[in-house]
Design an enzyme around this catalytic site. Structure first.
Site, PDB file in Angstrom:
ATOM      1  N   SER A 131       0.813  -1.217   0.000  1.00 44.58           N
ATOM      2  CA  SER A 131       0.000   0.000   0.000  1.00 44.58           C
ATOM      3  C   SER A 131       0.844   1.264   0.000  1.00 44.58           C
ATOM      4  O   SER A 131       0.422   2.303  -0.521  1.00 44.58           O
ATOM      5  CB  SER A 131      -0.939   0.006   1.211  1.00 44.58           C
ATOM      6  N   HIS A 175       1.136   4.592   7.770  1.00 46.58           N
ATOM      7  CA  HIS A 175       1.261   5.022   6.375  1.00 46.58           C
ATOM      8  C   HIS A 175       1.718   6.478   6.297  1.00 46.58           C
ATOM      9  O   HIS A 175       1.118   7.347   6.925  1.00 46.58           O
ATOM     10  CB  HIS A 175      -0.070   4.869   5.633  1.00 46.58           C
ATOM     11  N   ASP A 198      -1.984   7.700   8.675  1.00 43.20           N
ATOM     12  CA  ASP A 198      -2.268   7.051   9.947  1.00 43.20           C
ATOM     13  C   ASP A 198      -0.925   6.581  10.482  1.00 43.20           C
ATOM     14  O   ASP A 198       0.108   6.852   9.882  1.00 43.20           O
ATOM     15  CB  ASP A 198      -3.299   5.913   9.814  1.00 43.20           C
TER      16      ASP A 198
END
Length: 431
Positions: free
Chosen positions: A44, A337, A334
């Protein structure tokens, strides 16, 4: 006597001389490339398409510059990793090609997930599997340009079909193992004490990374204990690859895998007792290249989730450069990330460098105050690494040049110091 706060020209010259001699062309803690022939495998944190799945649609979740999204040099999937796609039904078709390969993934299979094949299994076995998988992958990708994940078909002449042996649910993540495939027990057999075989063919790649796995310990079923053993036999070459259970344990039993690099050909999978296993997926390695070390960025969570260091264990010199930060992962999107430190490491993908080495990337190829260790590329004071030897072969010309420059720097410093001392003496005399 007059006094001024401005730096005198001679003092400035001295400072610049010292800086040139002792702090020039320092290695950068980044992953980078010598030219445009590179490729990144990720999750991600480098998945540009993941923005479409987010409520806050901004690129702060990524650790790469969004300008790289249109480069065509990234294969990444949120929530996934090469290890997960290789072993489990949660699959992403990782595919990419380049001379300089960078890996920034692996965090989606950590002790936080805690996968165990059996209820009383051991996640530590799977951490060992992860380390062995990435060791083989990194070593091989130092010699190949192209990586993809392919399916393998098999032929089994018995009546039993595949069975689901390993499924685990934890922290909202469901993982079901499908590589290797387990063939169920034949109904005509009273127990698992029988030999079984299946045929499979490997074709279309230069080499294939496949798993060979056993339950390493005493497997209990219907009050009987079994010692697992699995073999792959190359029909064309006569080479036999085997893996046998060696531990005398009954608790903490779990699947233990080794990762073989096999050549194209016809194979027979053989089991002497317990369930027959057959590889169902392989890492397809294509297009051999001159030895080029891969680059690996540490893939870990914020400290509020448990991570591991298996990619660091797998990434060893001379085939791999490992890059990391010294602080906790602390994202801005967050906690997991968008970390500034890792964004800084990945920022090196935005430009070319002259040299890659153990210490980092060198922008220039002339002279450096740091001697490159295990260098690759056009490196200051050193030629390219010579594989098969854990030392570097150095070109004497840059060494001579460095000595000449250092000698000149020393002479300049001595001259300036003598000049300042003489000038100061004159000033004191005049005062």
């Amino acid at each position: 006597m007059a006094r001024t706060d401005a730096m005198a020209p001679r003092t400035l010259l001295l400072v610049l001389s010292l800086g040139y001699a002792f702090g020039f062309n320092e290695p950068l803690n980044v992953v980078s490339h010598l030219n445009d022939d590179w490729f990144l495998f990720g999750d991600s944190r480098s998945d540009c398409n993941h923005i479409n799945n987010l409520s806050q649609q901004n690129y702060n979740y990524m650790d790469i510059n969004p300008e790289l999204c249109k480069s065509g040099k990234i294969s990444a999937k949120a929530g996934n990793s090469l290890f997960k796609s290789f072993h489990f039904t949660d699959f992403y078709n990782y595919t990419g090609e380049g001379s300089q390969i960078i890996f920034y993934e692996g965090v989606n299979f950590t002790p936080y997930v805690g996968f165990k094949c059996l209820n009383n299994g051991d996640n530590n076995r799977w951490m060992g599997n992860k380390a062995r998988f990435y060791t083989q992958l990194y070593q091989k990708m130092a010699h190949y340009r192209s990586l993809s994940v392919i399916n393998i078909t098999y032929t089994y002449n018995g009546s039993a079909g595949p069975v689901s042996m390993c499924k685990h649910i934890a922290n909202g993540v469901t993982l079901t193992l499908n590589n290797p495939t387990f063939i169920g027990k034949e109904v005509s057999k009273p127990d698992y004490y029988y030999e079984s075989e299946a045929n499979f063919t490997l074709q279309g790649c230069d080499e294939f990374i496949v798993p060979l796995c056993v339950f390493n310990g005493q497997y209990l079923s219907s009050k009987l204990y079994y010692d697992d053993s699995q073999y792959y036999y190359n029909v064309d070459t006569g080479v036999l690859y085997g893996f046998n259970s060696t531990l005398n344990i009954t608790s903490g039993l779990d699947l233990t895998c080794i990762y073989l690099a096999l050549t194209p050909g016809n194979y027979i999978s053989i089991s002497n007792e317990l369930l027959l296993t057959v590889p169902s997926k392989a890492i397809c390695l294509r297009k051999p290249k001159a030895f080029t070390p891969v680059q690996v960025v540490d893939s870990r969570w914020h400290s509020n989730r448990q991570s591991d260091n298996m990619t660091a264990i797998a990434c060893q010199l001379p085939y791999c450069y490992f890059r990391n930060t010294t602080s906790d992962y602390n994202g801005v999107y967050d906690s997991h990330h968008g970390d500034a430190g890792f964004t800084s490491i990945l920022a090196g993908l935005m430009y070319n460098v002259s040299c890659l080495a153990q210490q980092g990337a060198f922008v220039y190829n002339n002279v450096s105050s740091s001697w490159p260790q295990y260098p690759y590329g056009h490196c200051p004071t050193a030629a390219n690494i010579v594989f098969m030897a854990p030392v570097c072969m150095y070109d004497p010309l840059p060494v001579i040049l460095l000595g000449v420059l250092l000698g000149i720097a020393v002479l300049i410093i001595v001259f300036l110091m003598f000049y300042f001392m003489t000038d100061s003496g004159v000033r004191l005399h005049e005062a």
